[in-house]
Design an enzyme around this catalytic site. Structure first.
Site, PDB file in Angstrom:
ATOM      1  N   PRO A   2      42.585  40.289  45.385  1.00  0.00           N
ATOM      2  CA  PRO A   2      41.605  39.282  45.773  1.00  0.00           C
ATOM      3  C   PRO A   2      42.236  37.895  45.859  1.00  0.00           C
ATOM      4  CG  PRO A   2      41.008  40.338  43.682  1.00  0.00           C
ATOM      5  CD  PRO A   2      42.328  40.873  44.081  1.00  0.00           C
ATOM      6  N   GLU A   3      41.827  37.132  46.859  1.00  0.00           N
ATOM      7  CA  GLU A   3      42.293  35.758  46.963  1.00  0.00           C
ATOM      8  C   GLU A   3      41.128  34.832  46.640  1.00  0.00           C
ATOM      9  OE1 GLU A   3      44.864  34.686  50.141  1.00  0.00           O
ATOM     10  OE2 GLU A   3      45.438  36.749  50.518  1.00  0.00           O
ATOM     11  N   LYS A  55      41.906  31.480  41.552  1.00  0.00           N
ATOM     12  CA  LYS A  55      41.601  32.911  41.483  1.00  0.00           C
ATOM     13  C   LYS A  55      40.945  33.289  40.155  1.00  0.00           C
ATOM     14  CE  LYS A  55      45.653  33.893  44.187  1.00  0.00           C
ATOM     15  NZ  LYS A  55      46.832  34.742  44.221  1.00  0.00           N
TER      16      LYS A  55
END
Ligand code: ZN
Length: 267
Positions: A2-3, A55
């Site tokens: 995930p970014e 993040k």
């Protein structure tokens, strides 16, 4: 992985679902969290907010308690109604927070910690984060300054360094370099201040565009869903701009692959 855009969307969804509600159930498989819950229960507290910083995802509870999580490679937050079947097996559950209306479940989250405001401000890796690309108070000049103070880093490595700029991951790294017309293997010190400024504003613009649409990541603006990205995972395919063959190579100590067009992004 995930970014920042994914985390931002998760935080927004969690905030809408949880903020203002009292916690009616709390479960965790992580001993350190369970210990805090035993000493000072989570049930009965009110969820004050959920928000993303780079993040990292934070969920704030009344009584000066923050749950800090990082998704790393495989973590995710899901939201369910009571009784609704979960999309992942229960043994992947790390944390579950229930209110009367919903259950928020963190699956496979490898990093989850409780903090007070004070310990959070001192948390290694979190307190040193650079300007958050998706933050409402994003400081472009500070981001440029942090880039400029790392002249020896290659661009592709610098963009992933969260203490320089928080929130970018591997997809956006390559896409931002392409849009900026810069080679990811060029050293930051080789770039002019104007190039750095342009790079930072492109980073902000591409990321912001990807939190408003809920579908797939998109940087090209092209209507065909097969043409969403300029270079990421397009090794060997023709550049959408000039037709040259897209190249890729592992970069940096973490060996994260960078993708680029040798013509549009010549050194
Ligand atoms: Zn090209």
């Amino acid at each position: 992985m995930p970014e920042g855009d994914t985390i931002f969307r998760s935080a927004r969804t969690l905030h809408r679902a949880l903020a203002g509600s009292a916690v009616t159930g709390f479960e965790t498989q992580l001993p350190a969290l369970a210990r805090v819950d035993t000493d000072d229960p989570i049930i009965g507290r009110t969820v004050e907010y959920a928000r993303a910083t780079g993040k990292w995802l934070q969920i704030g509870f009344s009584g000066n308690l923050v749950l800090l999580t990082h998704m790393l490679m495989s973590g995710s937050w899901h939201i369910y109604r009571p009784g609704e079947p979960w999309q992942k097996s229960r043994h992947h559950m790390r944390v579950a927070i229930a209110t009367q209306a919903i259950i928020a479940v963190a699956f496979n989250v490898q990093l989850a910690e409780f903090h007070t405001a004070r310990s959070l401000a001192r948390r290694q890796g979190f307190s040193q984060l650079g300007p958050d690309v998706l933050g409402a108070d994003f400081d472009e000049a500070e981001a440029v300054a942090r880039l400029a103070s790392n002249p020896d880093l290659e661009l592709g490595v610098a963009l992933l360094t969260q203490s320089i700029l928080a929130g970018l991951g591997n997809v956006f790294k390559s896409e931002i370099c392409f849009v900026a017309g810069l080679n990811p293997f060029e050293r930051v010190g080789e770039l002019s201040k104007m190039q750095l400024e342009s790079l930072v504003s492109i980073a902000r613009r591409l990321m912001a565009a990807n939190v408003t649409n809920t579908g797939m990541r998109q940087t090209t603006g092209l209507p065909d869903p097969e043409e969403r990205l300029w270079v990421y995972q397009r090794t060997g395919q023709p550049c959408r701009q000039c037709g040259a063959t897209i190249l890729s190579r592992k970069q940096g100590l973490d060996a994260r692959t960078s993708f680029w067009c040798p013509v549009c992004q010549s050194m």
